[in-house]
Design an enzyme around this catalytic site. Structure first.
Site, PDB file in Angstrom:
ATOM      1  N   ASP A   1      -4.133  -7.839 -11.264  1.00  0.00           N
ATOM      2  CA  ASP A   1      -2.675  -7.925 -11.144  1.00  0.00           C
ATOM      3  C   ASP A   1      -2.159  -6.596 -10.598  1.00  0.00           C
ATOM      4  OD1 ASP A   1      -0.132  -9.640 -12.355  1.00  0.00           O
ATOM      5  OD2 ASP A   1       0.195  -7.466 -12.342  1.00  0.00           O
ATOM      6  N   LEU A   2      -1.479  -6.645  -9.447  1.00  0.00           N
ATOM      7  CA  LEU A   2      -0.961  -5.408  -8.859  1.00  0.00           C
ATOM      8  C   LEU A   2       0.204  -4.888  -9.696  1.00  0.00           C
ATOM      9  CD1 LEU A   2      -1.076  -5.976  -5.001  1.00  0.00           C
ATOM     10  CD2 LEU A   2      -2.901  -5.366  -6.595  1.00  0.00           C
TER      11      LEU A   2
ATOM     12  N   ASP B   1       1.219 -11.793  -7.228  1.00  0.00           N
ATOM     13  CA  ASP B   1       0.567 -10.488  -7.251  1.00  0.00           C
ATOM     14  C   ASP B   1      -0.766 -10.539  -7.982  1.00  0.00           C
ATOM     15  OD1 ASP B   1       1.512 -10.924  -9.771  1.00  0.00           O
ATOM     16  OD2 ASP B   1       2.702  -9.095  -9.920  1.00  0.00           O
TER      17      ASP B   1
END
Length: 375
Positions: free
Chosen positions: A252-253, A295
């Site tokens: 997960d960014l 994301d």
């Protein structure tokens, strides 16, 4: 048979015209496939040439000269379309050379010389066509294999006829051109029709493959999308049982929304594509990487243990932080949750649930770190 040949040629001319019109309609639906345009023009040109050949008895100079030139230009365009299909440039001089050579040097020759020249030029283009499709060694389909065989058979037929006629000419034996003219005309028309349908099948096959690829691919990063991941990952896990553990990594960014809000969505897109590039360079060919959400990315590893999975995750995390340092004032990093398969978490849904919990722990624990789900 010779008496029926003009009628047969006219009927086949109409079929070529219909094929050309159909290819034109297909091209209008898929204008990015430029080979349609080439093969459409080829079929229409061959149709006109065959129609002129049907007038051989009434207008021999026009039919033999221009009719054969048009059909040879048509087969040249077929070869040109195959170059476009493969993704190579086309030399128009070579594509049109056959018809030009016929008009300039052989259209007014005696029948025996014309037969040899016509067969030789057609055989060369058929060989070139077979060679183009033969160059596609990866993911070659049965339709493409059939197209290669058809072109090769036509090339061999033309070569054999040309050799036979040359041998008869060398012996000085009486030469009756009608059987050769009829056989060459029938074989050429049959080949042209079969090749037209083969090319239509090849193009439709590629269009279907392209649509399937687009349906399974994330357009921004070029990675597999969630649909493709869910469809394939479970099968990969099942097939790898007994060969070692599988590991699911969920990435997960961090702070992607803040980057979008402060620097615009183009900067956020750059962060996503950068991660996709970094992650793809850090894995094996058999590993399965996908973008599964806005994301979020997923990576499925097979035949690994916990230490190996953590090492891969850390390598990707570190490489991404370095690559993204210039994006959005260095705000972007990545958190990772890892789940390994065992008797209780042996399918994809169970691995996802465990990896999501580990990812939540990584995010709540300060981001930019790797957490492994507890067994």
């Amino acid at each position: 048979m010779a008496d029926c040949l003009p009628t047969l040629l006219l009927m086949n001319s109409a079929v070529f015209a219909v094929l050309g019109a159909f290819l034109y309609l297909v091209w209008r639906e898929d204008p990015e496939a430029a080979e349609y345009r080439w093969w459409c023009a080829a079929q229409l040109m061959i149709s006109l040439g065959v129609a002129l050949l049907s007038l051989r008895e009434s207008y021999p100079l026009l039919a033999i000269g221009l009719g054969n030139a048009l059909t040879l230009w048509g087969v040249g365009l077929v070869w040109g379309g195959s170059r476009v299909f493969i993704g190579r440039p086309v030399d128009m001089r070579l594509a049109l050379a056959g018809g030009a050579i016929w008009l300039l040097f052989f259209s007014l020759s005696v029948d025996s010389v014309r037969i040899v020249d016509r067969c030789a030029i057609s055989a060369v283009y058929a060989f070139l066509l077979a060679d183009e499709f033969s160059s596609v060694r990866r993911h070659r389909t049965r339709t493409q294999q059939a197209t290669i065989a058809l072109a090769a058979a036509h090339a061999c037929f033309g070569a054999v006829v040309a050799v036979i006629v040359v041998m008869l000419m060398a012996r000085g034996a009486p030469f009756d051109p009608k059987p050769f003219v009829v056989s060459v005309a029938l074989e050429s028309v049959s080949y042209g029709l079969l090749m037209g349908f083969a090319l239509l099948a090849v193009t439709k096959e590629r269009a279907v493959a392209r649509q399937k690829f687009m349906a399974a691919t994330d357009p921004l990063t070029g990675l597999s999308n969630r649909r493709s991941f869910d469809h394939n990952a479970d099968a990969v896990i099942r097939s790898s049982r007994g060969q070692g553990d599988s590991a699911l990594l969920i990435f997960d960014l961090d702070r992607l929304k803040a980057i979008n809000d402060s620097f615009g969505h183009s900067m956020g897109d750059r962060a996503l594509t950068t991660f996709g590039e970094v992650a793809a360079k850090s894995i094996r060919n058999e590993d399965f990487l996908a973008r599964i959400g806005g994301d979020e990315f997923a990576l499925l590893l097979t035949r690994v243990d916990s230490a190996r999975a953590v090492a891969v995750a850390e390598r990707i995390r570190s490489a991404y932080v370095s690559a993204a340092a210039a994006l959005g004032d260095g705000l972007s990093s990545v958190s990772v949750g890892i789940a390994l398969s065992d008797q209780e978490t042996s399918d994809l849904s169970a691995l996802k649930e465990a990896a999501d919990k580990a990812l939540y722990a990584a995010k709540s624990g300060g981001r930019n770190q790797v957490f492994v789900a507890q067994a």
